[in-house]
Design a protein around this motif. Structure first.
Motif, PDB file in Angstrom:
ATOM      1  N   THR A   1      17.924  -4.753   6.344  1.00  0.00           N
ATOM      2  CA  THR A   1      18.649  -3.695   5.639  1.00  0.00           C
ATOM      3  C   THR A   1      17.958  -2.358   5.875  1.00  0.00           C
ATOM      4  OG1 THR A   1      19.293  -5.250   3.900  1.00  0.00           O
ATOM      5  CG2 THR A   1      19.507  -2.913   3.409  1.00  0.00           C
ATOM      6  N   LEU A   2      18.748  -1.348   6.179  1.00  0.00           N
ATOM      7  CA  LEU A   2      18.255   0.022   6.335  1.00  0.00           C
ATOM      8  C   LEU A   2      19.002   0.899   5.351  1.00  0.00           C
ATOM      9  CD1 LEU A   2      16.559   2.167   7.850  1.00  0.00           C
ATOM     10  CD2 LEU A   2      18.478   2.370   9.464  1.00  0.00           C
ATOM     11  N   MET A   3      18.261   1.649   4.494  1.00  0.00           N
ATOM     12  CA  MET A   3      18.874   2.490   3.469  1.00  0.00           C
ATOM     13  C   MET A   3      18.348   3.916   3.577  1.00  0.00           C
ATOM     14  SD  MET A   3      18.974   0.074   0.058  1.00  0.00           S
ATOM     15  CE  MET A   3      17.233  -0.309   0.128  1.00  0.00           C
ATOM     16  N   TYR A   4      19.264   4.854   3.299  1.00  0.00           N
ATOM     17  CA  TYR A   4      18.909   6.275   3.257  1.00  0.00           C
ATOM     18  C   TYR A   4      19.408   6.845   1.934  1.00  0.00           C
ATOM     19  CZ  TYR A   4      19.389  11.306   3.957  1.00  0.00           C
ATOM     20  OH  TYR A   4      19.344  12.670   3.799  1.00  0.00           O
ATOM     21  N   ASP A   5      18.517   7.491   1.155  1.00  0.00           N
ATOM     22  CA  ASP A   5      18.857   8.086  -0.140  1.00  0.00           C
ATOM     23  C   ASP A   5      18.656   9.592  -0.088  1.00  0.00           C
ATOM     24  OD1 ASP A   5      19.336   5.575  -1.218  1.00  0.00           O
ATOM     25  OD2 ASP A   5      17.283   5.338  -1.895  1.00  0.00           O
ATOM     26  N   LYS A   6      19.581  10.305  -0.716  1.00  0.00           N
ATOM     27  CA  LYS A   6      19.496  11.747  -0.826  1.00  0.00           C
ATOM     28  C   LYS A   6      19.951  12.153  -2.219  1.00  0.00           C
ATOM     29  CE  LYS A   6      19.563  16.217   0.123  1.00  0.00           C
ATOM     30  NZ  LYS A   6      18.320  17.007   0.158  1.00  0.00           N
ATOM     31  N   THR A   7      19.171  13.001  -2.895  1.00  0.00           N
ATOM     32  CA  THR A   7      19.474  13.440  -4.253  1.00  0.00           C
ATOM     33  C   THR A   7      19.674  14.945  -4.282  1.00  0.00           C
ATOM     34  OG1 THR A   7      18.157  11.647  -5.190  1.00  0.00           O
ATOM     35  CG2 THR A   7      18.670  13.482  -6.636  1.00  0.00           C
ATOM     36  N   PHE A   8      20.804  15.350  -4.865  1.00  0.00           N
ATOM     37  CA  PHE A   8      21.067  16.754  -5.135  1.00  0.00           C
ATOM     38  C   PHE A   8      20.891  16.985  -6.629  1.00  0.00           C
ATOM     39  CE2 PHE A   8      23.466  15.417  -1.441  1.00  0.00           C
ATOM     40  CZ  PHE A   8      23.144  16.379  -0.490  1.00  0.00           C
TER      41      PHE A   8
ATOM     42  N   LYS B   1       0.845  -1.187   0.000  1.00  0.00           N
ATOM     43  CA  LYS B   1       0.000   0.000   0.000  1.00  0.00           C
ATOM     44  C   LYS B   1       0.884   1.241   0.000  1.00  0.00           C
ATOM     45  CE  LYS B   1      -3.621   2.719   0.869  1.00  0.00           C
ATOM     46  NZ  LYS B   1      -4.631   3.052  -0.155  1.00  0.00           N
ATOM     47  N   MET B   2       0.545   2.189  -0.884  1.00  0.00           N
ATOM     48  CA  MET B   2       1.222   3.487  -0.911  1.00  0.00           C
ATOM     49  C   MET B   2       0.262   4.519  -0.363  1.00  0.00           C
ATOM     50  SD  MET B   2       4.153   4.822  -1.807  1.00  0.00           S
ATOM     51  CE  MET B   2       4.807   6.502  -1.774  1.00  0.00           C
ATOM     52  N   CYS B   3       0.630   5.132   0.735  1.00  0.00           N
ATOM     53  CA  CYS B   3      -0.225   6.123   1.382  1.00  0.00           C
ATOM     54  C   CYS B   3       0.556   7.419   1.521  1.00  0.00           C
ATOM     55  CB  CYS B   3      -0.692   5.601   2.743  1.00  0.00           C
ATOM     56  SG  CYS B   3      -1.821   6.705   3.617  1.00  0.00           S
ATOM     57  N   LYS B   4       0.310   8.345   0.584  1.00  0.00           N
ATOM     58  CA  LYS B   4       1.027   9.613   0.532  1.00  0.00           C
ATOM     59  C   LYS B   4       2.534   9.349   0.458  1.00  0.00           C
ATOM     60  CE  LYS B   4      -2.616  12.287   2.813  1.00  0.00           C
ATOM     61  NZ  LYS B   4      -2.963  13.179   3.925  1.00  0.00           N
ATOM     62  N   ARG B   5       3.282   9.649   1.498  1.00  0.00           N
ATOM     63  CA  ARG B   5       4.731   9.470   1.482  1.00  0.00           C
ATOM     64  C   ARG B   5       5.172   8.109   2.032  1.00  0.00           C
ATOM     65  NH1 ARG B   5       7.868  14.084   0.894  1.00  0.00           N
ATOM     66  NH2 ARG B   5       6.713  16.043   0.744  1.00  0.00           N
TER      67      ARG B   5
ATOM     68  N   LEU C   1       9.700   5.494   3.374  1.00  0.00           N
ATOM     69  CA  LEU C   1       9.173   6.826   3.660  1.00  0.00           C
ATOM     70  C   LEU C   1       9.909   7.841   2.802  1.00  0.00           C
ATOM     71  CD1 LEU C   1       7.315   8.610   5.409  1.00  0.00           C
ATOM     72  CD2 LEU C   1       9.192   8.781   7.060  1.00  0.00           C
ATOM     73  N   ASN C   2       9.152   8.581   1.972  1.00  0.00           N
ATOM     74  CA  ASN C   2       9.714   9.669   1.173  1.00  0.00           C
ATOM     75  C   ASN C   2       9.682  10.954   1.996  1.00  0.00           C
ATOM     76  OD1 ASN C   2      10.161   8.072  -1.101  1.00  0.00           O
ATOM     77  ND2 ASN C   2       8.049   8.351  -1.798  1.00  0.00           N
ATOM     78  N   LEU C   3      10.862  11.534   2.223  1.00  0.00           N
ATOM     79  CA  LEU C   3      10.984  12.727   3.044  1.00  0.00           C
ATOM     80  C   LEU C   3      11.140  13.960   2.169  1.00  0.00           C
ATOM     81  CD1 LEU C   3      13.507  11.249   5.628  1.00  0.00           C
ATOM     82  CD2 LEU C   3      11.030  11.499   5.912  1.00  0.00           C
ATOM     83  N   PRO C   4      10.945  15.148   2.728  1.00  0.00           N
ATOM     84  CA  PRO C   4      11.146  16.376   1.941  1.00  0.00           C
ATOM     85  C   PRO C   4      12.586  16.503   1.461  1.00  0.00           C
ATOM     86  CG  PRO C   4       9.923  16.822   3.974  1.00  0.00           C
ATOM     87  CD  PRO C   4      10.427  15.417   4.073  1.00  0.00           C
ATOM     88  N   GLN C   5      12.781  17.359   0.471  1.00  0.00           N
ATOM     89  CA  GLN C   5      14.097  17.679  -0.079  1.00  0.00           C
ATOM     90  C   GLN C   5      14.784  16.435  -0.667  1.00  0.00           C
ATOM     91  OE1 GLN C   5      16.210  19.643   3.098  1.00  0.00           O
ATOM     92  NE2 GLN C   5      15.119  21.577   2.798  1.00  0.00           N
ATOM     93  N   SER C   6      14.004  15.662  -1.439  1.00  0.00           N
ATOM     94  CA  SER C   6      14.528  14.507  -2.198  1.00  0.00           C
ATOM     95  C   SER C   6      15.254  13.516  -1.305  1.00  0.00           C
ATOM     96  CB  SER C   6      15.461  14.984  -3.312  1.00  0.00           C
ATOM     97  OG  SER C   6      14.803  15.851  -4.192  1.00  0.00           O
ATOM     98  N   GLN C   7      14.633  13.147  -0.202  1.00  0.00           N
ATOM     99  CA  GLN C   7      15.202  12.161   0.710  1.00  0.00           C
ATOM    100  C   GLN C   7      14.247  10.973   0.826  1.00  0.00           C
ATOM    101  OE1 GLN C   7      17.406  14.106   4.274  1.00  0.00           O
ATOM    102  NE2 GLN C   7      15.642  15.424   3.881  1.00  0.00           N
ATOM    103  N   ALA C   8      14.793   9.803   1.109  1.00  0.00           N
ATOM    104  CA  ALA C   8      13.980   8.601   1.270  1.00  0.00           C
ATOM    105  C   ALA C   8      14.674   7.660   2.242  1.00  0.00           C
ATOM    106  CB  ALA C   8      13.743   7.912  -0.060  1.00  0.00           C
ATOM    107  N   VAL C   9      13.872   6.966   3.030  1.00  0.00           N
ATOM    108  CA  VAL C   9      14.362   5.971   3.984  1.00  0.00           C
ATOM    109  C   VAL C   9      13.587   4.686   3.748  1.00  0.00           C
ATOM    110  CG1 VAL C   9      14.661   5.361   6.413  1.00  0.00           C
ATOM    111  CG2 VAL C   9      14.944   7.725   5.694  1.00  0.00           C
ATOM    112  N   ARG C  10      14.309   3.531   3.758  1.00  0.00           N
ATOM    113  CA  ARG C  10      13.636   2.256   3.544  1.00  0.00           C
ATOM    114  C   ARG C  10      14.220   1.207   4.480  1.00  0.00           C
ATOM    115  NH1 ARG C  10      13.408  -0.503  -2.337  1.00  0.00           N
ATOM    116  NH2 ARG C  10      15.552   0.271  -2.232  1.00  0.00           N
ATOM    117  N   LEU C  11      13.347   0.415   5.103  1.00  0.00           N
ATOM    118  CA  LEU C  11      13.718  -0.667   5.997  1.00  0.00           C
ATOM    119  C   LEU C  11      13.166  -1.971   5.436  1.00  0.00           C
ATOM    120  CD1 LEU C  11      14.956  -1.606   8.739  1.00  0.00           C
ATOM    121  CD2 LEU C  11      12.683  -1.210   9.747  1.00  0.00           C
ATOM    122  N   ILE C  12      14.026  -2.992   5.307  1.00  0.00           N
ATOM    123  CA  ILE C  12      13.641  -4.254   4.686  1.00  0.00           C
ATOM    124  C   ILE C  12      14.038  -5.396   5.611  1.00  0.00           C
ATOM    125  CG2 ILE C  12      13.896  -5.766   2.665  1.00  0.00           C
ATOM    126  CD1 ILE C  12      14.861  -3.284   1.131  1.00  0.00           C
TER     127      ILE C  12
END
Length: 553
Positions: free
Chosen positions: A355-362, A265-269, A303-314
């Protein structure tokens, strides 16, 4: 003829039906690649022809290797005996494979595909070495012959529903063979006498494997997505020890059946996904049989965070059956000091991973930081025991194995240029053993300019481990660079070095019980050897091509 036309003076009617012009998709490709001077290479021809409703494609290729040189400096000890040996080996091989694939879309909601594939390879290896055994001169000659291959047939069906959900079924049969023969002559010489000893191992294996997978992939709805399916794999291996007469026979049956259900399920962010299933596993050998029921599960939270950030736990829970070769009790070694045998009483491994991942895009830069933890219960590991004049290497389920990894991937992109750097640090621990550290560094870059591009890839790690040995690497395991030129729309030429970092080398140390071995290996032929590739391709009416949805076979 109708009377109305006779009254009009018409005596003949020609009925002409104009056939709609259906463009034909055509793809033809010829490519070849060779080392300079000749060592390894291949040649291949590929084709596809069809329309938007049906297509037939295939390929035929052959590959070879000649005069591949490897040097091993070996220092070995067993009990009160020791020897030092400098062994040089040369390998050659010849192989071919062919494939024929059919694709058919009778209507937009239906998809059929079928494939037949054949693969064979013939490998030969000769080695000769000189050294010292205790106080004697030592000379050895070794010969290995390995023929392996087989064929497979597979069919795939897919049905799409009005709500974009899909049902698919995949069936595969694989028939394989594996024949390996090892011969070894050892000569021990002193000023007084000479002693020659001969060793021979010859094993044949035949495999029949059946796979059936059924899946339902639900469409996206307000309540989420629901999917499910079943995967069944049955492997039957017949192994024959040709060394003894009458021949020993070992039959291994492996069965795995996994049923699962998933929800996402995708719920907003926020994105959540969970899958849970039950796996049945069965092992049958000459020495008996056993069965297990084990759970399997996957869970993801993103979870998609503001300023092109994302966190994912698997989280992942899986199970793995032992290999057939690990269950067979035949001796697989011609080394008079070391027998290699399987264990028919092995149980499946239980594998956990988080696995825990953090992504940031500039604007031109992306970064990914990650940490990962793995645990294998009922770990299948190698071990060595002593039995009189020789040692035995086998396998056992021995407690648990832990691996912790932390690292990052950093990528920079601009017009026509991309560079990536990746690094990680690992710590792993085998049951009842001390922790081991591993550092891994790597990266790649690609630079496009006009009809040219340059690509390079490099990867290095300091060490790797098993339960009985440690391998250290003096230089990178991957050090590849190539330059490509799209001379015309159809002609493509590329040249490169598969390994540019000197001569690739590694050292493996084994030390358990009364047995120890230090082997230094240098891969002389595969280092600093350029290659060239030429490809000629023609495509017409690409808009009519049918995508290949056949699962990886």
């Amino acid at each position: 003829m109708n009377a109305k036309y006779l009254q009009m003076g018409v005596s003949k009617i020609i009925d002409i039906h104009l056939k709609r012009n259906v463009p034909l998709y055509t793809f033809v490709d010829f490519r070849t690649r060779h080392d300079i001077p000749l060592r390894e290479g291949f040649g291949a021809a590929n084709f596809e022809v069809g329309t938007s409703k049906y297509a037939i494609s295939g390929n035929l290729s052959g590959d070879y290797m000649r005069n591949d040189k490897v040097n091993n400096a070996i220092s070995e000890a067993s009990g009160n005996n020791s020897r030092d040996l400098d062994l040089n080996s040369k390998s050659r091989s010849l192989g071919y494979d062919g494939q024929l694939l059919l694709k058919w879309i009778p209507k937009p909601t239906e998809y059929f595909a079928g494939v037949m594939k054949k693969r064979m390879s013939y490998n030969r290896k000769k080695g000769e070495g000189h050294g010292v055994y205790n106080n004697s001169d030592y000379h050895t000659k070794q010969n290995n012959r390995l023929d392996e291959g087989g064929w497979l047939g597979a069919v795939y069906y897919e049905h799409s529903f009005n709500d974009d959900s899909r049902f698919s079924a995949f069936a595969k049969y694989n028939r394989g063979k594996y024949n390996e023969e090892d011969r070894r002559n050892d000569v021990y010489s002193t000023d007084v006498n000479s002693d020659e000893r001969k060793y021979w191992e010859f094993e044949k294996s035949n495999r029949n494997q059946y796979t059936l997978t059924i899946d339902y992939d639900g469409a996206e709805h307000d309540y989420g997505n629901i999917s499910g399916g079943n995967n069944f794999v049955h492997t039957n291996d017949a192994n024959y020890d040709q060394t003894v007469n009458p021949h020993d026979k070992a039959h291994v049956n492996l069965v795995s059946n996994y049923s699962y259900a998933s929800y996402s399920k995708m719920c907003k962010r926020l994105f959540v996904m969970g899958s849970i299933g039950l796996q049945y596993m069965h092992i049958q050998t000459n020495d008996g049989s056993n069965s297990w029921w084990r759970p399997r599960a996957v869970a993801t939270v993103g979870l998609n965070l503001p300023q092109s950030q994302a966190v994912r736990l698997i989280y992942n829970l899986d199970n793995e059956l032992p290999l057939s070769s690990q269950l067979s009790t035949f001796n697989h070694s011609t080394n008079p000091w070391m027998k290699i045998e399987g264990n028919p009483y092995l149980a499946p491994m239980e594998k956990h991973g988080v696995t825990l991942m953090y992504d940031k895009t500039f604007s031109k830069f992306t970064t990914r930081l990650f940490t990962e933890y793995k645990q294998h219960k009922n770990m299948i590991e190698k071990f060595i025991t002593n039995d009189g004049d020789y040692s035995i290497q086998s396998y056992r389920n021995n407690g648990s194995w832990h691996n912790y990894r932390v690292g990052g991937i950093f990528t920079f992109r601009t017009n026509g240029f991309r560079a990536t750097f990746r690094c990680n640090w690992q710590q792993e621990k085998y049951y009842h053993a001390s922790s081991n550290d591993i550092v891994e560094l790597g990266g790649n870059l690609k630079w496009d300019f006009g009809k040219f591009f340059v690509y390079s890839d490099i990867l290095w790690k300091n060490k790797s481990y098993t339960a009985v040995c440690q391998t250290t690497y003096q230089n990178p395991s991957i050090a590849h660079v190539q330059v490509a030129w799209q001379t015309t729309k159809s002609l493509y030429i590329s040249a490169g070095l598969p390994y540019f970092w000197g001569v690739r080398a590694e050292k493996t140390m084994t030390n358990q019980g009364d047995y120890s071995n230090i082997t230094k290996t240098r891969f002389k032929s595969s280092s600093l050897r350029p290659w060239i590739l030429i490809s000629w391709t023609i495509r017409k009416n690409t808009s009519q091509s049918i995508d290949d949805r056949m699962p990886n076979y």
